[in-house]
Write a protein that holds these residues in place. Structure first.
Motif, PDB file in Angstrom:
ATOM      1  N   PHE A  20       8.887  -3.946 -64.954  1.00 15.83           N
ATOM      2  CA  PHE A  20       8.107  -5.028 -64.346  1.00 15.83           C
ATOM      3  C   PHE A  20       8.894  -5.705 -63.219  1.00 15.83           C
ATOM      4  O   PHE A  20       8.326  -6.141 -62.224  1.00 15.83           O
ATOM      5  CB  PHE A  20       7.697  -6.049 -65.404  1.00 15.83           C
ATOM      6  N   GLU A  21      10.218  -5.777 -63.402  1.00 17.69           N
ATOM      7  CA  GLU A  21      11.039  -6.414 -62.365  1.00 17.69           C
ATOM      8  C   GLU A  21      11.066  -5.567 -61.097  1.00 17.69           C
ATOM      9  O   GLU A  21      11.029  -6.082 -59.986  1.00 17.69           O
ATOM     10  CB  GLU A  21      12.477  -6.632 -62.884  1.00 17.69           C
ATOM     11  N   LYS A  22      11.119  -4.244 -61.296  1.00 21.42           N
ATOM     12  CA  LYS A  22      11.089  -3.366 -60.125  1.00 21.42           C
ATOM     13  C   LYS A  22       9.710  -3.408 -59.471  1.00 21.42           C
ATOM     14  O   LYS A  22       9.585  -3.289 -58.256  1.00 21.42           O
ATOM     15  CB  LYS A  22      11.492  -1.939 -60.509  1.00 21.42           C
ATOM     16  N   ALA A  23       8.673  -3.589 -60.276  1.00 18.80           N
ATOM     17  CA  ALA A  23       7.334  -3.760 -59.701  1.00 18.80           C
ATOM     18  C   ALA A  23       7.287  -5.026 -58.859  1.00 18.80           C
ATOM     19  O   ALA A  23       6.682  -5.041 -57.786  1.00 18.80           O
ATOM     20  CB  ALA A  23       6.293  -3.842 -60.816  1.00 18.80           C
ATOM     21  N   GLN A  24       7.936  -6.077 -59.318  1.00 19.45           N
ATOM     22  CA  GLN A  24       7.922  -7.315 -58.549  1.00 19.45           C
ATOM     23  C   GLN A  24       8.686  -7.151 -57.240  1.00 19.45           C
ATOM     24  O   GLN A  24       8.313  -7.699 -56.207  1.00 19.45           O
ATOM     25  CB  GLN A  24       8.523  -8.468 -59.366  1.00 19.45           C
ATOM     26  N   ARG A  25       9.756  -6.381 -57.284  1.00 23.09           N
ATOM     27  CA  ARG A  25      10.482  -6.069 -56.051  1.00 23.09           C
ATOM     28  C   ARG A  25       9.535  -5.358 -55.071  1.00 23.09           C
ATOM     29  O   ARG A  25       9.466  -5.690 -53.888  1.00 23.09           O
ATOM     30  CB  ARG A  25      11.673  -5.168 -56.376  1.00 23.09           C
ATOM     31  N   ARG A  26       8.773  -4.383 -55.611  1.00 15.97           N
ATOM     32  CA  ARG A  26       7.840  -3.639 -54.744  1.00 15.97           C
ATOM     33  C   ARG A  26       6.757  -4.538 -54.156  1.00 15.97           C
ATOM     34  O   ARG A  26       6.337  -4.354 -53.012  1.00 15.97           O
ATOM     35  CB  ARG A  26       7.157  -2.509 -55.527  1.00 15.97           C
ATOM     36  N   LEU A  27       6.289  -5.498 -54.966  1.00 19.54           N
ATOM     37  CA  LEU A  27       5.280  -6.445 -54.461  1.00 19.54           C
ATOM     38  C   LEU A  27       5.814  -7.115 -53.201  1.00 19.54           C
ATOM     39  O   LEU A  27       5.115  -7.237 -52.189  1.00 19.54           O
ATOM     40  CB  LEU A  27       4.998  -7.540 -55.490  1.00 19.54           C
ATOM     41  N   MET A  28       7.071  -7.572 -53.267  1.00 15.26           N
ATOM     42  CA  MET A  28       7.646  -8.297 -52.144  1.00 15.26           C
ATOM     43  C   MET A  28       7.909  -7.365 -50.966  1.00 15.26           C
ATOM     44  O   MET A  28       7.669  -7.725 -49.807  1.00 15.26           O
ATOM     45  CB  MET A  28       8.928  -9.022 -52.564  1.00 15.26           C
ATOM     46  N   GLU A  29       8.382  -6.170 -51.251  1.00 13.91           N
ATOM     47  CA  GLU A  29       8.609  -5.223 -50.153  1.00 13.91           C
ATOM     48  C   GLU A  29       7.299  -4.885 -49.459  1.00 13.91           C
ATOM     49  O   GLU A  29       7.209  -4.891 -48.227  1.00 13.91           O
ATOM     50  CB  GLU A  29       9.274  -3.945 -50.696  1.00 13.91           C
ATOM     51  N   ASP A  30       6.272  -4.596 -50.252  1.00 13.84           N
ATOM     52  CA  ASP A  30       4.996  -4.200 -49.665  1.00 13.84           C
ATOM     53  C   ASP A  30       4.361  -5.342 -48.872  1.00 13.84           C
ATOM     54  O   ASP A  30       3.880  -5.140 -47.751  1.00 13.84           O
ATOM     55  CB  ASP A  30       4.027  -3.726 -50.760  1.00 13.84           C
ATOM     56  N   ALA A  31       4.355  -6.542 -49.425  1.00 11.76           N
ATOM     57  CA  ALA A  31       3.771  -7.675 -48.700  1.00 11.76           C
ATOM     58  C   ALA A  31       4.534  -7.923 -47.408  1.00 11.76           C
ATOM     59  O   ALA A  31       3.946  -8.208 -46.358  1.00 11.76           O
ATOM     60  CB  ALA A  31       3.773  -8.929 -49.574  1.00 11.76           C
ATOM     61  N   SER A  32       5.850  -7.791 -47.467  1.00 11.11           N
ATOM     62  CA  SER A  32       6.679  -7.999 -46.273  1.00 11.11           C
ATOM     63  C   SER A  32       6.378  -6.946 -45.209  1.00 11.11           C
ATOM     64  O   SER A  32       6.255  -7.260 -44.018  1.00 11.11           O
ATOM     65  CB  SER A  32       8.166  -7.953 -46.639  1.00 11.11           C
ATOM     66  N   VAL A  33       6.248  -5.701 -45.636  1.00  4.83           N
ATOM     67  CA  VAL A  33       5.948  -4.625 -44.688  1.00  4.83           C
ATOM     68  C   VAL A  33       4.564  -4.828 -44.061  1.00  4.83           C
ATOM     69  O   VAL A  33       4.388  -4.660 -42.853  1.00  4.83           O
ATOM     70  CB  VAL A  33       6.054  -3.257 -45.389  1.00  4.83           C
ATOM     71  N   HIS A  34       3.591  -5.214 -44.886  1.00  4.00           N
ATOM     72  CA  HIS A  34       2.250  -5.498 -44.345  1.00  4.00           C
ATOM     73  C   HIS A  34       2.325  -6.595 -43.276  1.00  4.00           C
ATOM     74  O   HIS A  34       1.732  -6.482 -42.204  1.00  4.00           O
ATOM     75  CB  HIS A  34       1.300  -5.963 -45.459  1.00  4.00           C
ATOM     76  N   ALA A  35       3.055  -7.657 -43.595  1.00  3.75           N
ATOM     77  CA  ALA A  35       3.135  -8.786 -42.659  1.00  3.75           C
ATOM     78  C   ALA A  35       3.807  -8.363 -41.360  1.00  3.75           C
ATOM     79  O   ALA A  35       3.350  -8.705 -40.265  1.00  3.75           O
ATOM     80  CB  ALA A  35       3.871  -9.958 -43.306  1.00  3.75           C
ATOM     81  N   MET A  36       4.888  -7.614 -41.483  1.00  7.36           N
ATOM     82  CA  MET A  36       5.590  -7.183 -40.263  1.00  7.36           C
ATOM     83  C   MET A  36       4.728  -6.226 -39.431  1.00  7.36           C
ATOM     84  O   MET A  36       4.707  -6.294 -38.203  1.00  7.36           O
ATOM     85  CB  MET A  36       6.928  -6.540 -40.626  1.00  7.36           C
TER      86      MET A  36
END
Lengths: 325, 325
Positions: free
Chosen positions: A45-61
């Motif tokens: 679940f913690e690695k999933a949360q990392r992915r949430l942040m990576e994906d949202a960041s990539v979308h924003a950029m």
């Protein structure tokens, strides 16, 4: 004294990413992406949360048409011990990184600090994000969800979500007008299942210090007070003499899940105010439906240890004012 | 690109507070206060750490002749889960608070963010602090000290210490000239007992990005690489082409305990670089012995969970340049 950002740093782009449960909620159309599985296929679940942040960041950029190397600083945090998911997302993103921790108020700590860095001339572009994952947070703060523990109706539901935004020196769109950092407020509440009540005084304190003319705001939106906490905050605001007759008071925790009974008093978590801000609120402002809002993200600064050591729950609320014109 | 602070925010006052073990170290005369007992009479190690931060903050404000209400913002953090001691210190101090978490690099994250807020016009006075407590940190990251677990010689000793500083828009004394926020660097090291080695590449990365002419600095001081990590960092800096023949490279973790064998490779902890900066380094600059130093505080962004989930140790280093004239 509120921070006024003379250069009007713009929210150049923003993204919300969520989990399977959030996909069923009333704000689903404001998200860019949902995980099909709760662990996002990452194995924990913690690695999933990392992915949430990576994906949202990539979308924003991507929306901002920026490469990682063009972003000057990354301001982010989460609720997990030592902010492990955020640290590892920062490794992936490879942008100069300052970690922030104000529990569920972290989203607005990021917005205000990012706006200050842009306005002060230290950054042209800032990436800011906050995230939470329901099962990772339950496991750490209370019990693993597999345990099936019962929760009282005053409790809230930690969102599996991340909101990420690119703040920029120039551009079109909703901008950050001003902000008020919160003080730690503690009314002595000890029940870790009733965080909405614990946080309401902090929300009221910061809102009172920031807002001069409430009727000039389309709405005041708290982070995650939930149904119960929001009513208490409204009561405290009115008792202070604030006239809310022409102002909507909303709450991200209520907005995220609507009337879903499983969430009891409403959504919570560092990702709650972040995802609702970076999705729903930002989109309503871009569309011109709202032109002036105050987001008061609220955080309960407790830990499993502070509860075991019989401390009460100190809370904080950071307010950021967004304007369209 | 380094942040240059045009208004030259001054370190108006600073204070270091430590535990009984630190009182026996070579920098003892630079501290304002020591606890006689490891728990500071507070009943738990975490509450003792809270007191360290409260006491150091009060000392700094007294020296600066400021009341709490005159301080615009409090920037602070520590290593404990959810930064509980810092949150409760923030409650006591009642100053608008933004929590920072970059592990043992938090001290310089506070200095650089505080300087940016002053330079940008959002604060006249900023209180910044970072703390750690040996027994609280051991209990959380490894084993309670009562367990008597053995440690390898590459390991380090978490300091029981806090460094707090008042940064101000005007005044006399050493000032913050510039800063470079770090990126997360990970060379794949997994041994949580060898953090000095893990952090050395991050220190080198940030130092290389900040330093143009090394001979112009009296010294470059890393946060807590310890003996082993510092040698690796020096090697990496030389391999990058940096000429260190006229520059001392020191380490707060080495300075704090000198040749004390019990600390193995040297001191560590969020309070290590903070206390050495706010005591020893600050005093040497005030006395005119040093006029230009770079402090590169180093942080290992691991957690017990990341180790259990078999991740490597991502690290970060934040550099702040202090000048006297």
């Amino acid at each position: 004294m509120a921070w006024i950002f003379k250069t009007k740093p713009v929210i150049k782009a923003a993204s919300a990413v969520g989990g399977p449960f959030e996909a069923k909620g009333p704000l689903a159309s404001s998200f860019d992406q949902f995980f099909d599985k709760l662990d996002g296929g990452e194995g924990s679940f913690e690695k999933a949360q990392r992915r949430l942040m990576e994906d949202a960041s990539v979308h924003a950029m991507k929306k901002a048409e920026l490469k990682n190397a063009e972003v000057d600083v990354f301001l982010a945090g989460d609720l997990i011990n030592q902010m492990t998911p955020t640290n590892f997302a920062a490794r992936t993103l490879s942008i100069p990184f300052i970690g922030l921790y104000n529990a569920c108020a972290t989203s607005m700590a990021g917005f205000m600090t990012g706006a200050a860095l842009i306005d002060g001339g230290y950054a042209k572009h800032v990436l800011t994000a906050a995230a939470s994952h329901h099962s990772a947070v339950e496991k750490q703060f209370r019990y693993p969800t597999e345990y099936g523990g019962q929760k009282p109706p005053v409790s809230q539901w930690t969102a599996t979500a991340c909101g990420a935004a690119i703040l920029s020196l120039s551009g079109e769109g909703p901008y950050i007008h001003s902000a008020s950092p919160g003080r730690v407020i503690d009314y002595g509440i000890k029940d870790p299942y009733n965080m909405g009540s614990a946080m309401a005084p902090a929300a009221a304190d910061t809102i009172i210090r920031h807002v001069q003319e409430p009727h000039e705001y389309d709405c005041i939106i708290t982070g995650d007070l939930g149904r119960i906490g929001k009513q208490i905050a409204i009561k405290l605001l009115k008792e202070s003499g604030m006239n809310l007759s022409q102002t909507s008071v909303l709450d991200c925790g209520e907005l995220l899940y609507g009337s879903e009974p499983q969430v009891f008093s409403g959504g919570s978590g560092a990702g709650c105010s972040a995802a609702v801000t970076c999705g729903h609120i930002y989109q309503k402002m871009k569309a011109g439906e709202w032109s002036r809002v105050l987001i008061a993200a609220t955080g309960a600064l407790l830990s499993p240890l502070s509860v075991l050591q019989k401390d009460s729950i100190p809370c904080i609320a950071h307010a950021v004012e967004l304007r369209r014109f």
